[in-house]
Design a protein around this motif. Structure first.
Motif, PDB file in Angstrom:
ATOM      1  N   UNK A  50       0.119   3.616  -3.585  1.00 23.38           N
ATOM      2  CA  UNK A  50       0.262   2.158  -3.619  1.00 23.38           C
ATOM      3  C   UNK A  50      -0.132   1.596  -4.983  1.00 23.38           C
ATOM      4  N   UNK A  51      -1.114   2.176  -5.631  1.00 24.81           N
ATOM      5  CA  UNK A  51      -1.492   1.743  -6.973  1.00 24.81           C
ATOM      6  C   UNK A  51      -0.387   1.990  -7.966  1.00 24.81           C
ATOM      7  N   UNK A  52       0.269   3.133  -7.860  1.00 29.23           N
ATOM      8  CA  UNK A  52       1.377   3.448  -8.763  1.00 29.23           C
ATOM      9  C   UNK A  52       2.546   2.496  -8.526  1.00 29.23           C
ATOM     10  N   UNK A  53       2.859   2.232  -7.272  1.00 26.24           N
ATOM     11  CA  UNK A  53       3.944   1.295  -6.954  1.00 26.24           C
ATOM     12  C   UNK A  53       3.602  -0.097  -7.463  1.00 26.24           C
ATOM     13  N   UNK A  54       2.362  -0.527  -7.266  1.00 28.89           N
ATOM     14  CA  UNK A  54       1.935  -1.831  -7.773  1.00 28.89           C
ATOM     15  C   UNK A  54       2.000  -1.882  -9.291  1.00 28.89           C
ATOM     16  N   UNK A  55       1.626  -0.809  -9.970  1.00 33.73           N
ATOM     17  CA  UNK A  55       1.711  -0.768 -11.425  1.00 33.73           C
ATOM     18  C   UNK A  55       3.139  -0.865 -11.918  1.00 33.73           C
ATOM     19  N   UNK A  56       4.053  -0.186 -11.229  1.00 32.19           N
ATOM     20  CA  UNK A  56       5.472  -0.256 -11.609  1.00 32.19           C
ATOM     21  C   UNK A  56       5.998  -1.669 -11.398  1.00 32.19           C
ATOM     22  N   UNK A  58       4.314  -4.488 -11.479  1.00 33.37           N
ATOM     23  CA  UNK A  58       3.734  -5.370 -12.470  1.00 33.37           C
ATOM     24  C   UNK A  58       4.403  -5.175 -13.820  1.00 33.37           C
ATOM     25  N   UNK A  59       4.715  -3.918 -14.173  1.00 29.26           N
ATOM     26  CA  UNK A  59       5.347  -3.654 -15.467  1.00 29.26           C
ATOM     27  C   UNK A  59       6.787  -4.164 -15.524  1.00 29.26           C
ATOM     28  N   UNK A  60       7.450  -4.269 -14.386  1.00 24.41           N
ATOM     29  CA  UNK A  60       8.851  -4.723 -14.389  1.00 24.41           C
ATOM     30  C   UNK A  60       8.943  -6.249 -14.433  1.00 24.41           C
ATOM     31  N   UNK A  61       7.855  -6.950 -14.240  1.00 25.24           N
ATOM     32  CA  UNK A  61       7.899  -8.420 -14.262  1.00 25.24           C
ATOM     33  C   UNK A  61       7.955  -8.959 -15.655  1.00 25.24           C
TER      34      UNK A  61
END
Length: 61
Positions: A50-56, A58-61
């Motif tokens: 979930x942290x990795x998905x959240x990081x991805x 955030x980076x795509x925004x």
């Protein structure tokens, strides 16, 4: 004289009660020191995912 005896008995009874409670709490404290609770700070696999998905996201925004 009777009042003094009653006061002494009440004090003695209160002291014995407090000392018994102290011994009980002290025993619980020593038991806790012998086997402390375990704290697991390592993240589980779903937290990492979930942290990795959240990081991805955030980076795509």
């Amino acid at each position: 004289l009777k009042l003094e005896q009653e006061k002494s008995m009440a004090y003695s009874k209160g002291y014995e009660s407090a000392f018994a409670m102290y011994l009980e709490v002290n025993k619980l404290y020593i038991d806790l020191l012998k086997s402390p609770p375990k704290v697991d700070l390592a993240p589980s696999w779903w937290q990492v995912t979930l942290g990795a998905i959240g990081g991805v996201l955030i980076c795509t925004l």
